[in-house]
Design a protein around this motif. Structure first.
Motif, short mmCIF file in Angstrom:
data_model
loop_
_atom_site.label_atom_id
_atom_site.label_comp_id
_atom_site.label_asym_id
_atom_site.label_seq_id
_atom_site.Cartn_x
_atom_site.Cartn_y
_atom_site.Cartn_z
N ASN A 12 0.82 -1.21 0.00
CA ASN A 12 0.00 0.00 0.00
C ASN A 12 0.86 1.27 0.00
OD1 ASN A 12 -2.49 -1.43 0.05
ND2 ASN A 12 -2.20 -1.77 2.23
N TRP A 45 -3.30 9.89 5.72
CA TRP A 45 -3.13 9.12 6.95
C TRP A 45 -2.17 9.87 7.85
CZ3 TRP A 45 1.41 7.05 8.98
CH2 TRP A 45 1.25 6.20 10.08
N LYS A 67 -6.42 1.12 4.17
CA LYS A 67 -7.82 1.47 4.42
C LYS A 67 -8.23 2.67 3.57
CE LYS A 67 -11.03 2.75 8.04
NZ LYS A 67 -11.22 3.12 9.43
N TRP A 68 -7.37 3.67 3.51
CA TRP A 68 -7.67 4.86 2.71
C TRP A 68 -7.79 4.49 1.23
CZ3 TRP A 68 -5.33 7.41 -1.30
CH2 TRP A 68 -5.87 8.64 -1.63
N GLU A 70 -8.68 1.61 -0.08
CA GLU A 70 -9.95 0.90 -0.28
C GLU A 70 -11.13 1.85 -0.37
OE1 GLU A 70 -10.55 -2.02 2.75
OE2 GLU A 70 -8.71 -3.10 2.23
N GLU A 71 -11.10 2.91 0.42
CA GLU A 71 -12.23 3.85 0.48
C GLU A 71 -12.20 4.91 -0.61
OE1 GLU A 71 -11.94 5.42 4.44
OE2 GLU A 71 -12.62 3.54 5.36
N ASN A 72 -11.02 5.16 -1.19
CA ASN A 72 -10.90 6.32 -2.09
C ASN A 72 -10.41 6.03 -3.49
OD1 ASN A 72 -11.40 8.80 -0.24
ND2 ASN A 72 -10.14 7.41 0.96
N TRP A 73 -9.89 4.84 -3.76
CA TRP A 73 -9.39 4.57 -5.11
C TRP A 73 -10.33 3.70 -5.86
CZ3 TRP A 73 -3.37 3.63 -5.09
CH2 TRP A 73 -2.73 4.83 -4.83
#
Length: 73
Positions: A12, A45, A67-68, A70-73
């Motif tokens: 990541n 983050w 996590k970011w 997963e939520e934004n890309w």
């Protein structure tokens, strides 16, 4: 550690950097870390103020950035 080893251990973080983002880390004598990951749009983050090791900081960054992503890309 080579680039290939880093991309396997921290995929990541690697993806974020390859997309033009970054991870800034400052480490003090008191073992307090300040870590911030960012992309072209700003901060994605922010780490805690204290980690037992640089490895613990990188693991936390890897999870937080994941996590970011997963939520934004």
């Amino acid at each position: 550690m080579s680039y290939i080893e880093n991309s396997i251990k921290y995929p990541n973080i690697t993806d974020l950097v390859n997309a033009g983002g970054g991870l800034n880390i400052e480490y003090t004598r008191e073992m307090e870390a300040v870590a911030v990951a960012f992309d072209k749009g700003g901060m994605v983050w922010e780490g805690k103020s204290n980690y037992p090791s640089i490895e613990a900081l990188l693991e936390d960054a890897e999870q937080g950035i994941g996590k970011w992503i997963e939520e934004n890309w």
